[in-house]
Design a protein around this motif. Structure first.
Motif, short mmCIF file in Angstrom:
data_model
loop_
_atom_site.label_atom_id
_atom_site.label_comp_id
_atom_site.label_asym_id
_atom_site.label_seq_id
_atom_site.Cartn_x
_atom_site.Cartn_y
_atom_site.Cartn_z
N SER A 69 44.21 103.83 59.34
CA SER A 69 43.92 104.63 60.52
C SER A 69 42.20 104.77 60.90
N SER A 70 41.55 104.21 60.02
CA SER A 70 40.06 104.13 60.19
C SER A 70 39.92 103.04 60.86
N ILE A 71 40.63 101.84 60.59
CA ILE A 71 40.40 100.72 61.29
C ILE A 71 40.91 100.70 62.68
N GLU A 72 42.16 101.37 62.81
CA GLU A 72 42.65 101.66 64.20
C GLU A 72 41.76 102.24 64.95
N LYS A 73 40.84 103.39 64.64
CA LYS A 73 39.89 103.87 65.46
C LYS A 73 38.66 103.17 65.85
N VAL A 74 38.56 102.24 64.89
CA VAL A 74 37.49 101.16 65.35
C VAL A 74 37.87 100.40 66.50
N LEU A 75 39.03 99.82 66.26
CA LEU A 75 39.70 99.12 67.26
C LEU A 75 39.82 99.78 68.67
N GLU A 76 40.33 101.19 68.63
CA GLU A 76 40.31 101.99 69.92
C GLU A 76 39.00 102.01 70.59
N ALA A 77 37.72 101.98 69.76
CA ALA A 77 36.68 101.96 70.51
C ALA A 77 36.22 101.00 70.94
N ARG A 78 36.71 99.77 70.27
CA ARG A 78 36.32 98.45 70.62
C ARG A 78 36.75 97.60 71.71
N PHE A 79 38.34 97.89 71.61
CA PHE A 79 39.23 96.96 72.78
C PHE A 79 39.60 97.79 73.86
N PRO A 80 39.65 97.43 75.06
CA PRO A 80 40.17 97.90 76.28
C PRO A 80 41.81 98.02 75.79
N TRP A 81 42.36 98.92 76.53
CA TRP A 81 43.73 99.22 76.24
C TRP A 81 44.71 98.06 76.24
N GLU A 82 44.43 96.95 77.15
CA GLU A 82 45.23 96.04 77.35
C GLU A 82 45.41 95.21 76.00
N PHE A 83 44.26 95.19 75.42
CA PHE A 83 44.30 94.39 74.23
C PHE A 83 44.47 95.29 72.83
N LEU A 84 44.53 96.52 73.06
CA LEU A 84 44.59 97.41 72.04
C LEU A 84 45.96 97.32 71.16
N ALA A 85 47.09 97.39 71.89
CA ALA A 85 48.44 97.37 71.27
C ALA A 85 48.65 96.31 70.49
N LEU A 86 48.14 94.87 71.05
CA LEU A 86 48.35 93.68 70.31
C LEU A 86 47.40 93.71 69.20
N ASN A 87 46.25 94.39 69.14
CA ASN A 87 45.36 94.43 67.94
C ASN A 87 46.10 95.11 66.70
N LYS A 88 46.69 96.47 67.43
CA LYS A 88 47.33 97.08 66.38
C LYS A 88 48.55 96.54 65.64
N ILE A 89 49.21 95.81 66.66
CA ILE A 89 50.44 95.01 65.90
C ILE A 89 49.99 94.17 64.76
N ALA A 90 48.86 93.52 65.33
CA ALA A 90 48.29 92.17 64.26
C ALA A 90 48.02 92.94 62.93
N LEU A 91 47.22 94.19 62.92
CA LEU A 91 46.95 94.90 61.87
C LEU A 91 48.17 95.30 60.93
N GLU A 92 49.23 95.54 61.84
CA GLU A 92 50.59 95.94 60.82
C GLU A 92 51.31 94.78 60.28
N VAL A 93 51.08 93.76 61.15
CA VAL A 93 51.60 92.36 60.57
C VAL A 93 50.64 92.04 59.42
N GLY A 94 49.47 92.16 59.16
CA GLY A 94 48.98 91.70 58.21
C GLY A 94 49.21 92.58 56.99
N ILE A 95 49.18 93.96 57.25
CA ILE A 95 49.49 94.65 56.43
C ILE A 95 50.98 94.46 55.64
N GLU A 96 51.61 94.24 56.31
CA GLU A 96 53.01 93.67 55.80
C GLU A 96 53.10 92.63 54.89
#
Lengths: 180, 180
Positions: free
Chosen positions: A147-174
């Protein structure tokens, strides 16, 4: 928590410095810890091997450069060859199977992950590879919360790219969780 | 050329770390010099004052943190208050008139620039303020060539944003040149 000394290494285009900065920000802004993040550019930056250092601690950090990382991430064969000998004995070495094909035994836990291939298969965009690597990292070592990384992503990426980056984070965790 | 120790300071959203990274990359990748770039995050990062350090040299650099900068850029009142006392005597202190309104005499050349207002008047987008600050910096001290920064911008920004960033660099050079 223990002090963590980490080196992200790879080539310029892989976003290793961005990954290092996101990790440091997650630790400090959202988890109330201390962090230092640095990069040295020298002949290596011209040749290709880029390196970003991060130290996370509960105490103030005097010297911002990592001499012997307890976590080393090497995302190219060149970065691997250059830095594999600096890892702290018993540390964690994370490489990607697509980029680092020739590795020799070092005194460290070696996580050779199929991260790039999984990112390309599930997302199809190599641009988020660095964020997936952050996901794999926190699956292997609980340095900061997802959730801390997600908060940084939220502050950093415009919404068009945010979902993609959150999915990428999930894929990496998996991918990281499968190894762990 | 002499070794340059520089501190960019401001608030998180002003892009000071990005500016520090672009400057270091310009020096190394396009001018064959050595550079180290670092940020320390602590309580300050949570409060607002962000700081990015850059050292540029012709020799290898051992200690990557700047103790006493010969150039200090302070883009908020808070950053100014926090860091104005670390500047090297006789150094260069760059502030922005919009953000830093209360300054006291320090033993340094004080360039109080109308940069933010000029950026808003000529471009209308505060997001490129950090790039304009790089322009003003190189107009005041020839650390790197304009073309070297442009090459870093070209590698970093997609074409939709590149033109905007190049104009921002020009605007900054103009504002800095007027002071110089």
């Amino acid at each position: 928590m223990e002090r963590c000394r980490l080196v992200f290494s790879g080539s310029g285009g892989q976003g290793v410095i961005t990954a290092a900065i996101i990790l440091a920000e997650a630790a400090v802004v959202h988890e109330n810890r201390q962090a230092v993040q640095s990069q040295s550019y020298g002949a290596a930056a011209r040749g290709g091997a880029t390196r970003g250092d991060v130290i996370i601690s509960d105490e103030p950090i005097d010297f911002p450069k990592v001499i012997q990382p307890n976590i080393l991430i090497a995302l190219t064969q060149e970065a691997y060859s250059k830095y594999q000998n600096i890892i702290r004995p018993g540390g964690l070495l994370i490489t990607d199977q697509h980029y680092v094909t020739t590795s020799r035994k070092v005194d460290a836990i070696q996580a050779e992950l199929p991260l790039y291939d999984t990112v390309m298969e599930k997302i199809g965009k190599p641009v988020v590879f660095n964020i997936s690597m952050l996901g794999a990292l926190i699956a292997l070592r609980p340095l900061v919360m997802q959730s801390s990384i997600e908060k940084v992503l939220e502050a950093r990426f415009p919404w068009e790219f945010l979902a993609l980056n959150k999915i990428a984070l999930e894929v990496g965790i998996e991918v990281g969780s499968r190894f762990a």
